[in-house]
Design an enzyme around this catalytic site. Structure first.
Site, PDB file in Angstrom:
ATOM      1  CE  LYS A 136       3.876   6.975   6.040  1.00 20.27           C
ATOM      2  NZ  LYS A 136       3.666   7.901   4.892  1.00 20.27           N
ATOM      3  CB  SER A 171      -5.739   4.975   2.113  1.00 21.57           C
ATOM      4  OG  SER A 171      -5.502   6.048   1.236  1.00 21.57           O
ATOM      5  CE  LYS A 180      -4.081   2.012   0.535  1.00 20.12           C
ATOM      6  NZ  LYS A 180      -3.788   2.854  -0.648  1.00 20.12           N
ATOM      7  CG  ASN A 236      -3.817  16.144   0.428  1.00 18.39           C
ATOM      8  OD1 ASN A 236      -3.424  15.358   1.282  1.00 18.39           O
ATOM      9  ND2 ASN A 236      -5.106  16.348   0.207  1.00 18.39           N
ATOM     10  CE  LYS A 245       4.818   7.481  -1.582  1.00 14.28           C
ATOM     11  NZ  LYS A 245       4.257   7.856  -0.275  1.00 14.28           N
TER      12      LYS A 245
HETATM   13  N1  LIG Z   1      -0.993  13.141   0.104  1.00 15.04           N
HETATM   14  C1  LIG Z   1      -0.962  12.289   1.120  1.00 15.04           C
HETATM   15  O1  LIG Z   1      -1.986  11.725   1.527  1.00 15.04           O
HETATM   16  C2  LIG Z   1       0.324  12.009   1.827  1.00 15.04           C
HETATM   17  C3  LIG Z   1       1.478  12.701   1.550  1.00 15.04           C
HETATM   18  N2  LIG Z   1       2.592  12.498   2.324  1.00 15.04           N
HETATM   19  C4  LIG Z   1       3.819  13.242   2.100  1.00 15.04           C
HETATM   20  O2  LIG Z   1       3.600  14.631   2.338  1.00 15.04           O
HETATM   21  C5  LIG Z   1       4.450  15.427   1.505  1.00 15.04           C
HETATM   22  C6  LIG Z   1       3.606  16.393   0.680  1.00 15.04           C
HETATM   23  O3  LIG Z   1       2.671  15.654  -0.100  1.00 15.04           O
HETATM   24  P1  LIG Z   1       1.367  16.316  -0.723  1.00 15.04           P
HETATM   25  O4  LIG Z   1       0.910  17.431   0.115  1.00 15.04           O
HETATM   26  O5  LIG Z   1       0.449  15.210  -1.033  1.00 15.04           O
HETATM   27  O6  LIG Z   1       1.945  16.863  -2.099  1.00 15.04           O
HETATM   28  P2  LIG Z   1       1.365  18.037  -3.011  1.00 15.04           P
HETATM   29  O7  LIG Z   1       1.858  17.786  -4.373  1.00 15.04           O
HETATM   30  O8  LIG Z   1      -0.104  18.176  -2.807  1.00 15.04           O
HETATM   31  O9  LIG Z   1       2.070  19.335  -2.408  1.00 15.04           O
HETATM   32  C7  LIG Z   1       3.453  19.483  -2.309  1.00 15.04           C
HETATM   33  C8  LIG Z   1       3.736  20.888  -1.784  1.00 15.04           C
HETATM   34  O10 LIG Z   1       5.132  21.035  -1.530  1.00 15.04           O
HETATM   35  C9  LIG Z   1       5.563  22.267  -2.109  1.00 15.04           C
HETATM   36  N3  LIG Z   1       6.993  22.234  -2.398  1.00 15.04           N
HETATM   37  C10 LIG Z   1       7.635  21.564  -3.375  1.00 15.04           C
HETATM   38  N4  LIG Z   1       8.948  21.819  -3.316  1.00 15.04           N
HETATM   39  C11 LIG Z   1       9.126  22.664  -2.286  1.00 15.04           C
HETATM   40  C12 LIG Z   1      10.260  23.314  -1.722  1.00 15.04           C
HETATM   41  N5  LIG Z   1      11.469  23.112  -2.210  1.00 15.04           N
HETATM   42  N6  LIG Z   1      10.058  24.114  -0.640  1.00 15.04           N
HETATM   43  C13 LIG Z   1       8.829  24.311  -0.130  1.00 15.04           C
HETATM   44  N7  LIG Z   1       7.723  23.723  -0.625  1.00 15.04           N
HETATM   45  C14 LIG Z   1       7.880  22.928  -1.697  1.00 15.04           C
HETATM   46  C15 LIG Z   1       4.699  22.425  -3.335  1.00 15.04           C
HETATM   47  O11 LIG Z   1       4.706  23.749  -3.815  1.00 15.04           O
HETATM   48  C16 LIG Z   1       3.349  21.976  -2.765  1.00 15.04           C
HETATM   49  O12 LIG Z   1       2.761  23.056  -2.053  1.00 15.04           O
HETATM   50  C17 LIG Z   1       5.272  14.405   0.697  1.00 15.04           C
HETATM   51  O13 LIG Z   1       6.447  14.107   1.394  1.00 15.04           O
HETATM   52  C18 LIG Z   1       4.363  13.174   0.676  1.00 15.04           C
HETATM   53  O14 LIG Z   1       5.072  11.987   0.439  1.00 15.04           O
HETATM   54  C19 LIG Z   1       2.590  11.633   3.370  1.00 15.04           C
HETATM   55  C20 LIG Z   1       1.471  10.918   3.672  1.00 15.04           C
HETATM   56  C21 LIG Z   1       0.286  10.973   2.870  1.00 15.04           C
HETATM   57  O1  LIG Z   2      -3.000   6.622   1.252  1.00 13.58           O
HETATM   58  C1  LIG Z   2      -2.153   5.794   1.002  1.00 13.58           C
HETATM   59  O2  LIG Z   2      -2.373   4.642   0.714  1.00 13.58           O
HETATM   60  C2  LIG Z   2      -0.686   6.136   1.067  1.00 13.58           C
HETATM   61  C3  LIG Z   2      -0.363   7.562   1.279  1.00 13.58           C
HETATM   62  C4  LIG Z   2       1.121   7.728   1.142  1.00 13.58           C
HETATM   63  O3  LIG Z   2       1.645   7.589   0.061  1.00 13.58           O
HETATM   64  C5  LIG Z   2       1.948   7.965   2.307  1.00 13.58           C
HETATM   65  O4  LIG Z   2       1.492   7.786   3.425  1.00 13.58           O
HETATM   66  O5  LIG Z   2       3.131   8.326   2.128  1.00 13.58           O
END
Ligand SMILES: NC(=O)C1=CN([C@@H]2O[C@H](COP(=O)(O)OP(=O)(O)OC[C@H]3O[C@@H](n4cnc5c(N)ncnc54)[C@H](O)[C@@H]3O)[C@@H](O)[C@H]2O)C=CC1
Ligand SMILES: O=C(O)CCC(=O)C(=O)O
Length: 419
Positions: free
Chosen positions: A95, A353, A71, A222, A107
Site C-alpha cells: 500500500k 498519516s 508503518k 471510521n 501492523k
Molecule cells: N482506520 C483507518 O485509517 C484504516 C482502516 N482500514 C481498514 O478499513 C476497515 C475498517 O476499519 P475502521 O473503519 O477503521 O474500523 P472501525 O472499528 O472504526 O469500524 C469497523 C466497522 O465495521 C463494522 N463491522 C464489524 N463486523 C462487521 C460485520 N460482520 N458486518 C458488517 N459490519 C461489520 C463495525 O460495526 C464498524 O462499523 C478495516 O479493514 C481496516 O483495516 C484501511 C485503511 C486505513
Molecule cells: O495510517 C496508517 O499508518 C496505517 C493505516 C492502516 O492501518 C491501513 O492502511 O490499513
C-alpha cells in the site's frame, strides 16, 4: 465445490506471488517478501476495574522496511490472529508502495473486544501494549496508527506511554492522533475520503455519472462512515449502510450525517434503531443490493464464492483490507466488475498519516484543505499509473497495483544489496 478457507496471510502471499510472476522478478524477491521480517508476540497484563488481572495477547508484525520505517495500524478485535496481523503488515508494504510514500509495512493487533472494556481498562491496555512494543518501534523505526477498534485517543495514550518508557519526546512515533495532540487535520476523514475519490474516479472512467447513483457501504466505523458521507456530498445516493448490527436501507438515500450523529451516541457505536431508514435488513444484505457502487469497509473475506454471484454493483471499491477472496476476485473480474483494490482504495489513511508524521518532524501544521489537496493529488496519480499498467499488461487492477508496488520495493532491496 465449496471454496477452500484461506487465511488472510495465505491470500496475501498468493497476491504477491502472482504479481512477482507477472513482473518476472528474480526468485529472491518473492523469497524475501513472502514472510514478515519480524513478528513480536506480547502478553499484556491489565488490572481490571474489579481488581482482577487479565492478560491479553498482542502482536506487532514488521513485514519489510527496504523503503523506509515500518508503518501500519493497530487493531483491537476479538478475532485478531497472528496470521491476520502478518497479512495486514504485508498489505501495508505494498500500500505504501502504491502511493510512493517512504515507508515499509507493519501492523499490530490485540485479541480483545474493546467495547467490553471500561474507558480506564482500555487506557491501561493501550498503555500496556505501547510499553510491550516500545523496544521495536520509534519515530524512524516503526510508526503504528489506528485500525479497527482503535481511535485517536488510543494513539494519544500510546504516545504518552512510549515517551514515558523511553524518555524521548517523539510525537511522530504514532499517527492518527487527535488534532489537538500532534494530529493532522483531515486524518480522521482521510481513509473514507480516499475511498470516495477513488470510486468517483473509477465511475468517471466507466462513463458513469455520480449524480443519484445508488451506493451501498458495508461497515460504518471510521472508514465506512466517511466514505458514505463523501459519496453523499459528491452527489451519489447512499441507499444502504451496514455495520455489525444490521443494514439500513432507504431507496431515496440515507442522511449519512444524521446516522453518524445517531451512532456516536451509543457506547458500541451501532446504527440499528436509526429512525430515518425505510427498512432494517440483515447485516449481510448490504453486499447484494441493487446498487452501482459497493464499498466493503469492514473486515476481511466478506465477498466470497457463495455470495459473489449475487453482487450487482459495477464497481467494488475496497475500503477494508482484504474484503475479497481470490476466487471471488477472479469471478468479479470475469464478469467485468471493476474492483478497486484495497492497497489503492484505502491508501488515503496511510497517506495522511505520512503527512501527519512529516508535520510532526517539521513541528509545523498544514490546513485541512492543504492536506486533502495533497492526498487527492497523490491518490489520483497512483490510480492513473495503475490504470495505465493494467491496460499495458492486460491484467486486473489489483495485479497492476501489486506490480507497480513490488517493483518499487524490489528496486530498493536490490540497491541495498538484499539480493
Ligand atoms: N482506520 C483507518 O485509517 C484504516 C482502516 N482500514 C481498514 O478499513 C476497515 C475498517 O476499519 P475502521 O473503519 O477503521 O474500523 P472501525 O472499528 O472504526 O469500524 C469497523 C466497522 O465495521 C463494522 N463491522 C464489524 N463486523 C462487521 C460485520 N460482520 N458486518 C458488517 N459490519 C461489520 C463495525 O460495526 C464498524 O462499523 C478495516 O479493514 C481496516 O483495516 C484501511 C485503511 C486505513
Ligand atoms: O495510517 C496508517 O499508518 C496505517 C493505516 C492502516 O492501518 C491501513 O492502511 O490499513
Amino acid at each position: 465445490m465449496a471454496e477452500k478457507t484461506l487465511n488472510p496471510f495465505e491470500i496475501a502471499q498468493q497476491q504477491v506471488k502472482a504479481a512477482c510472476d507477472k513482473l518476472g522478478t528474480p526468485p529472491e524477491v518473492y523469497e524475501i517478501l513472502k514472510n514478515p521480517i519480524r513478528v513480536l508476540q506480547v502478553s499484556i497484563p491489565v488490572k481490571m476495574d474489579d481488581g482482577s488481572i487479565r492478560t491479553f495477547i498482542g502482536y506487532r508484525s514488521q513485514h519489510n522496511d527496504a523503503v523506509g520505517p515500518f508503518k501500519g495500524g493497530v487493531r483491537f478485535h476479538q478475532d485478531v490472529t497472528r496470521d491476520e496481523v502478518k497479512a495486514l503488515s504485508t498489505w501495508m508494504t505494498f500500500k505504501c508502495g502504491v502511493v510512493g510514500i517512504p515507508y515499509g509495512g507493519g501492523k499490530g493487533g490485540i485479541i480483545v473486544n474493546p467495547y467490553d472494556l471500561s474507558e480506564k481498562e482500555l487506557e491501561r491496555l493501550s498503555r500496556g501494549y505501547a510499553r510491550a512494543i516500545a523496544p521495536i518501534i520509534g519515530e524512524k523505526i516503526d510508526i503504528p496508527a489506528p485500525d479497527v477498534g482503535t481511535t485517536g485517543q488510543v494513539m494519544a495514550w500510546m504516545v504518552d506511554e512510549y515517551e514515558k518508557t523511553t524518555g524521548r519526546f517523539e510525537p511522530g512515533v504514532f499517527t492518527g492522533k487527535p488534532v489537538s495532540y500532534y494530529g493532522s487535520l483531515a486524518r480522521t476523514e482521510a481513509t473514507g475520503f480516499g475511498v470516495a475519490i477513488m470510486a468517483r474516479y473509477a465511475a468517471e472512467k466507466k462513463g458513469m455519472d455520480l449524480k443519484g447513483l445508488p451506493v451501498a457501504v458495508q461497515g460504518f466505523g471510521n472508514v465506512g462512515s466517511y466514505a458514505a458521507m463523501y459519496m453523499e456530498e459528491m452527489g451519489a445516493k447512499v441507499v444502504a449502510i451496514s455495520d455489525v448490527s444490521c443494514t439500513l436501507y432507504h431507496e431515496d438515500g440515507l442522511d449519512i450525517k444524521a446516522v453518524m450523529e445517531y451512532a456516536k451516541q451509543n457506547k458500541t457505536k451501532v446504527i440499528t434503531g436509526f429512525s430515518g431508514a425505510q427498512k432494517e435488513l440483515d447485516r449481510n444484505a448490504v453486499l447484494t443490493l441493487d446498487v452501482d457502487i459497493l464499498m466493503p469497509c469492514a473486515l476481511e473475506n466478506v465477498i466470497k464464492s457463495d455470495n459473489v454471484n449475487d453482487i450487482k454493483a459495477k464497481i467494488v471499491c475496497e475500503g477494508a483490507n482484504g474484503p475479497t477472496t481470490p476466487e471471488a476476485d477472479k469471478i468479479m473480474n470475469e464478469k467485468g466488475i471493476l474492483v478497486i483494490p484495497d492497497i489503492l482504495a484505502n491508501a488515503g489513511g496511510v497517506t495522511v498519516s505520512y503527512f501527519e508524521w512529516v508535520q510532526n518532524l517539521m513541528r509545523y501544521n498544514w490546513t485541512f484543505e492543504e492536506v486533502q489537496e495533497k492526498q487527492e493529488k497523490s491518490m489520483n496519480k497512483a490510480f492513473d499509473d495503475i490504470w495505465a499498467l493494467m491496460n499495458e499488461h492486460q491484467v486486473d487492477m489489483r495485479t497492476a497495483a501489486y506490480m507497480m508496488s513490488i517493483k518499487r520495493v524490489a528496486d530498493a532491496m536490490k540497491l541495498r544489496g538484499w539480493y
